[in-house]
Structure formats: C-alpha cells, structure tokens
Design a protein around this motif. Structure first.
Motif, PDB file in Angstrom:
ATOM      1  N   THR A 139     -11.036  -2.818  -3.247  1.00  0.00           N
ATOM      2  CA  THR A 139     -12.215  -2.274  -2.558  1.00  0.00           C
ATOM      3  C   THR A 139     -12.029  -2.196  -1.039  1.00  0.00           C
ATOM      4  O   THR A 139     -12.530  -1.274  -0.397  1.00  0.00           O
ATOM      5  CB  THR A 139     -13.446  -3.132  -2.877  1.00  0.00           C
ATOM      6  OG1 THR A 139     -13.166  -4.510  -2.587  1.00  0.00           O
ATOM      7  CG2 THR A 139     -13.839  -2.995  -4.342  1.00  0.00           C
ATOM      8  N   ALA A 140     -11.293  -3.148  -0.475  1.00  0.00           N
ATOM      9  CA  ALA A 140     -11.115  -3.167   0.981  1.00  0.00           C
ATOM     10  C   ALA A 140     -10.124  -2.114   1.462  1.00  0.00           C
ATOM     11  O   ALA A 140     -10.069  -1.826   2.665  1.00  0.00           O
ATOM     12  CB  ALA A 140     -10.656  -4.556   1.426  1.00  0.00           C
ATOM     13  N   TYR A 141      -9.350  -1.544   0.535  1.00  0.00           N
ATOM     14  CA  TYR A 141      -8.292  -0.610   0.936  1.00  0.00           C
ATOM     15  C   TYR A 141      -8.478   0.774   0.324  1.00  0.00           C
ATOM     16  O   TYR A 141      -7.582   1.607   0.415  1.00  0.00           O
ATOM     17  CB  TYR A 141      -6.919  -1.163   0.513  1.00  0.00           C
ATOM     18  CG  TYR A 141      -6.674  -2.578   0.965  1.00  0.00           C
ATOM     19  CD1 TYR A 141      -6.234  -2.851   2.252  1.00  0.00           C
ATOM     20  CD2 TYR A 141      -6.902  -3.647   0.099  1.00  0.00           C
ATOM     21  CE1 TYR A 141      -6.014  -4.152   2.676  1.00  0.00           C
ATOM     22  CE2 TYR A 141      -6.685  -4.948   0.513  1.00  0.00           C
ATOM     23  CZ  TYR A 141      -6.248  -5.202   1.802  1.00  0.00           C
ATOM     24  OH  TYR A 141      -6.036  -6.502   2.216  1.00  0.00           O
ATOM     25  N   PHE A 142      -9.626   1.027  -0.266  1.00  0.00           N
ATOM     26  CA  PHE A 142      -9.823   2.279  -0.992  1.00  0.00           C
ATOM     27  C   PHE A 142      -9.728   3.492  -0.072  1.00  0.00           C
ATOM     28  O   PHE A 142      -9.181   4.525  -0.455  1.00  0.00           O
ATOM     29  CB  PHE A 142     -11.166   2.253  -1.713  1.00  0.00           C
ATOM     30  CG  PHE A 142     -11.484   3.523  -2.447  1.00  0.00           C
ATOM     31  CD1 PHE A 142     -10.760   3.889  -3.569  1.00  0.00           C
ATOM     32  CD2 PHE A 142     -12.487   4.372  -2.001  1.00  0.00           C
ATOM     33  CE1 PHE A 142     -11.028   5.069  -4.247  1.00  0.00           C
ATOM     34  CE2 PHE A 142     -12.773   5.557  -2.666  1.00  0.00           C
ATOM     35  CZ  PHE A 142     -12.037   5.897  -3.795  1.00  0.00           C
ATOM     36  N   HIS A 175      -5.237   5.075  -4.266  1.00  0.00           N
ATOM     37  CA  HIS A 175      -4.553   4.859  -5.537  1.00  0.00           C
ATOM     38  C   HIS A 175      -4.695   3.428  -6.037  1.00  0.00           C
ATOM     39  O   HIS A 175      -4.585   3.179  -7.241  1.00  0.00           O
ATOM     40  CB  HIS A 175      -3.063   5.214  -5.402  1.00  0.00           C
ATOM     41  CG  HIS A 175      -2.318   4.335  -4.457  1.00  0.00           C
ATOM     42  ND1 HIS A 175      -2.267   4.582  -3.094  1.00  0.00           N
ATOM     43  CD2 HIS A 175      -1.587   3.211  -4.659  1.00  0.00           C
ATOM     44  CE1 HIS A 175      -1.542   3.656  -2.507  1.00  0.00           C
ATOM     45  NE2 HIS A 175      -1.112   2.805  -3.429  1.00  0.00           N
ATOM     46  N   VAL A 176      -4.937   2.475  -5.127  1.00  0.00           N
ATOM     47  CA  VAL A 176      -5.029   1.076  -5.558  1.00  0.00           C
ATOM     48  C   VAL A 176      -6.266   0.850  -6.427  1.00  0.00           C
ATOM     49  O   VAL A 176      -6.310  -0.113  -7.209  1.00  0.00           O
ATOM     50  CB  VAL A 176      -5.057   0.124  -4.338  1.00  0.00           C
ATOM     51  CG1 VAL A 176      -3.769   0.230  -3.550  1.00  0.00           C
ATOM     52  CG2 VAL A 176      -6.254   0.408  -3.437  1.00  0.00           C
ATOM     53  N   MET A 177      -7.257   1.712  -6.315  1.00  0.00           N
ATOM     54  CA  MET A 177      -8.473   1.595  -7.138  1.00  0.00           C
ATOM     55  C   MET A 177      -8.506   2.625  -8.256  1.00  0.00           C
ATOM     56  O   MET A 177      -9.059   2.359  -9.343  1.00  0.00           O
ATOM     57  CB  MET A 177      -9.724   1.723  -6.264  1.00  0.00           C
ATOM     58  CG  MET A 177     -11.031   1.620  -7.042  1.00  0.00           C
ATOM     59  SD  MET A 177     -12.503   1.576  -5.982  1.00  0.00           S
ATOM     60  CE  MET A 177     -12.424  -0.116  -5.380  1.00  0.00           C
ATOM     61  N   GLY A 224       2.223   3.400  -7.229  1.00  0.00           N
ATOM     62  CA  GLY A 224       2.118   2.831  -5.895  1.00  0.00           C
ATOM     63  C   GLY A 224       2.083   1.309  -5.928  1.00  0.00           C
ATOM     64  O   GLY A 224       2.311   0.679  -6.962  1.00  0.00           O
ATOM     65  N   THR A 225       1.794   0.706  -4.776  1.00  0.00           N
ATOM     66  CA  THR A 225       1.709  -0.751  -4.664  1.00  0.00           C
ATOM     67  C   THR A 225       0.367  -1.153  -4.078  1.00  0.00           C
ATOM     68  O   THR A 225      -0.329  -0.346  -3.447  1.00  0.00           O
ATOM     69  CB  THR A 225       2.843  -1.307  -3.784  1.00  0.00           C
ATOM     70  OG1 THR A 225       2.734  -0.737  -2.463  1.00  0.00           O
ATOM     71  CG2 THR A 225       4.213  -0.951  -4.365  1.00  0.00           C
ATOM     72  N   LEU A 238       0.810  -1.220   0.000  1.00  0.00           N
ATOM     73  CA  LEU A 238       0.000   0.000   0.000  1.00  0.00           C
ATOM     74  C   LEU A 238       0.846   1.274   0.000  1.00  0.00           C
ATOM     75  O   LEU A 238       0.468   2.292   0.582  1.00  0.00           O
ATOM     76  CB  LEU A 238      -0.961   0.013   1.192  1.00  0.00           C
ATOM     77  CG  LEU A 238      -1.969  -1.144   1.263  1.00  0.00           C
ATOM     78  CD1 LEU A 238      -2.811  -1.032   2.520  1.00  0.00           C
ATOM     79  CD2 LEU A 238      -2.846  -1.189   0.028  1.00  0.00           C
ATOM     80  N   SER A 239       2.006   1.191  -0.661  1.00  0.00           N
ATOM     81  CA  SER A 239       2.861   2.374  -0.765  1.00  0.00           C
ATOM     82  C   SER A 239       2.251   3.389  -1.720  1.00  0.00           C
ATOM     83  O   SER A 239       1.646   3.024  -2.737  1.00  0.00           O
ATOM     84  CB  SER A 239       4.259   1.982  -1.248  1.00  0.00           C
ATOM     85  OG  SER A 239       4.893   1.137  -0.299  1.00  0.00           O
TER      86      SER A 239
END
Length: 275
Positions: free
Chosen positions: A233-236, A241-243, A56-57, A46-47
């Motif tokens: 979705t769980a980390y938005f 940035h992951v989404m 990012g990661t 989650l960088s």
C-alpha cells in the motif's frame, strides 16, 4: 433424495481448470518458483517486471512471483484446515438438531440466528483482536464465525431427508436414532455438504487475506497474499505492480470458486442455497 445429473458448461470447466491449475502451482512451488520467496535483495527493490523477475520485486527486493506461488500453500492450507475443523464441529451438531428438533433445537437455532446477525468480518476481527494476531488465532476466529452457517445448512438438509419414507421405515424396523443418523441420513447429506464447503473456499480465502491485510492474520515475512497487499500500500503509486499481482492472485482464486458455485446454484436453489 433425488439425484441430479450435472451437465458441464463452460463456466464449470473454466472454474475447475483454474482451481486445479492453482493447486498444482502450489504443490510444485519449490520447482516452479524462480527465486527464494524470503531472499532480500535491496539493490533490486521495487524493480519492474522483467525476465529475471516476471512480476517485479517488492520493497525489500523479494521476487513477487515466488512469494505469490508460495502464498498459494499458505492460503489454501489455512482454508482447508478451517474447512476441516468447521465440518468436524458442524456436522454432528447439524445432524442432531435437524433430527431431534423440539424446544431445545428452537432455542439453539435462535442462538445461531443471533450470531449470524453480526457481519462475519466484524465478528472475525473482534475475535482475532481478543486472541491476538497469528496463524492459529486467525484459523480459530474464522472457524468460530463460519460454523454457524454450516450448522444451519446441514440442519435444513437433515430436516428434508427426515421427511422421506425410508426414514420412517428405518424407525419402524427398530433402528436406534444414532444408527439412523449414521447409516441413512449422513450418506444422503454428505455430497451436498462437500459441494457447499468447496464453494465456500473463496470466502474463506478472502477472509484470510483480509485479516492479513489488517495485520491480524499471518505475519511477515511469511509470503501470504493479504500481507503482500498490506506491504504494497505504501508503494502503490510509484510501483503499482507490487499490489496488482497479489490482488490478481486473490481475484483468480475467488473467480474459480465463483464460476463453480454459479453452476451449482442453478441446479438446486433449495439444497445449495447461498449463506
């Protein structure tokens, strides 16, 4: 059929350029990708975007940019396979039903109309649910859903071509029905069908991403845009940035197809009608 001269405009140029850029990035993915898309590095999970990881990661420390780049290969390859097999099925059926017509054609088209009455996404999810999740089953499900649209479109083109005088001349010259369909009708409808199928690529990629997002399409750890959105979705809320970046990848691909389709819809609303 009348030939139409296509005049380039800014939307068409931008759409074609964007689509070509996406294809080239997918082709040269091994050389462009900064990291291994499957490499797990929990120390960097989650960088935020940085010079080492431009996008990012994710939750496993995998490079999002690398996964998006390799995801082009998965999504576009699947879309082309679906398009190829759909055309192989729909072109012969559309040719025969449009050329022969009659009572059999009427019954067959009513069956297709009943299929088209069901929303595509609902029917696709139902078929994949019966067959089971996976790459092959996803392709089969989308083909089963999409072929009816192509048959209806091809049939309308064939009916239009059959009204031309040279088809009557070909019949009076003693040509057999298969020869007329192969030599005189198929070349006339080939280009509109290719254009229509190219414009449908955006819808197919959306369907692939949607099924993967629901866990019914391509399975992890294969990098695919829809599955990346599902994992994000769980980390938005803590790492948006992951989404955002996988969503933008889907947006740009569909936008490229939409820009091209808008141009061709203006040329001939009767021939290139939206399904």
């Amino acid at each position: 059929m009348q030939k139409v001269l296509y005049r380039l405009d800014i939307n068409l140029i931008v759409g074609i350029g964007l689509l070509m850029l996406i294809f080239l990035v997918g082709i040269f993915a091994p050389w462009i990708s900064p990291h291994d898309p499957l490499a797990v590095n929990l120390a960097n999970r989650l960088s935020s975007p940085s010079w080492m990881y431009p996008f990012g990661t994710d939750h496993l420390g995998r490079c999002i940019l690398s996964r998006i780049i390799y995801g082009i290969r998965i999504s576009v390859t699947a879309a082309f396979l679906i398009m190829l097999f759909t055309l192989m099925i729909s072109i012969p059926i559309g040719l025969v039903t449009g050329y022969v017509r009659g009572k059999t054609d009427h019954i067959f088209m009513r069956m297709i109309d009943s299929t088209l009455a069901i929303p595509d996404i609902v029917l696709t999810i139902t078929i994949v649910g019966v067959l089971g999740p996976g790459f092959i089953n996803m392709i089969i499900a989308i083909i089963i859903v999409r072929w009816a649209n192509y048959v209806r479109f091809i049939r309308s083109l064939v009916i239009k071509v059959c009204k031309e005088d040279y088809i009557l001349s070909a019949r009076m010259s003693g040509n057999t029905h298969p020869r007329i369909m192969q030599r005189y009708i198929l070349p006339q409808i080939f280009t509109p069908v290719l254009v229509f199928s190219a414009l449908d690529m955006g819808k197919i990629v959306l369907a692939i991403a949607g099924l993967s997002f629901l866990g019914l399409g391509i399975q992890p750890p294969t990098p695919e845009w829809g599955s990346m959105l599902r994992d994000a979705t769980a980390y938005f809320q803590i790492a948006p940035h992951v989404m955002i970046f996988p969503g933008l990848a889907i947006l740009f691909f569909v936008l490229a197809c939409q820009l091209i389709s808008d141009r061709f819809r203006k040329l001939d609303s009767t021939t290139l009608k939206e399904v």
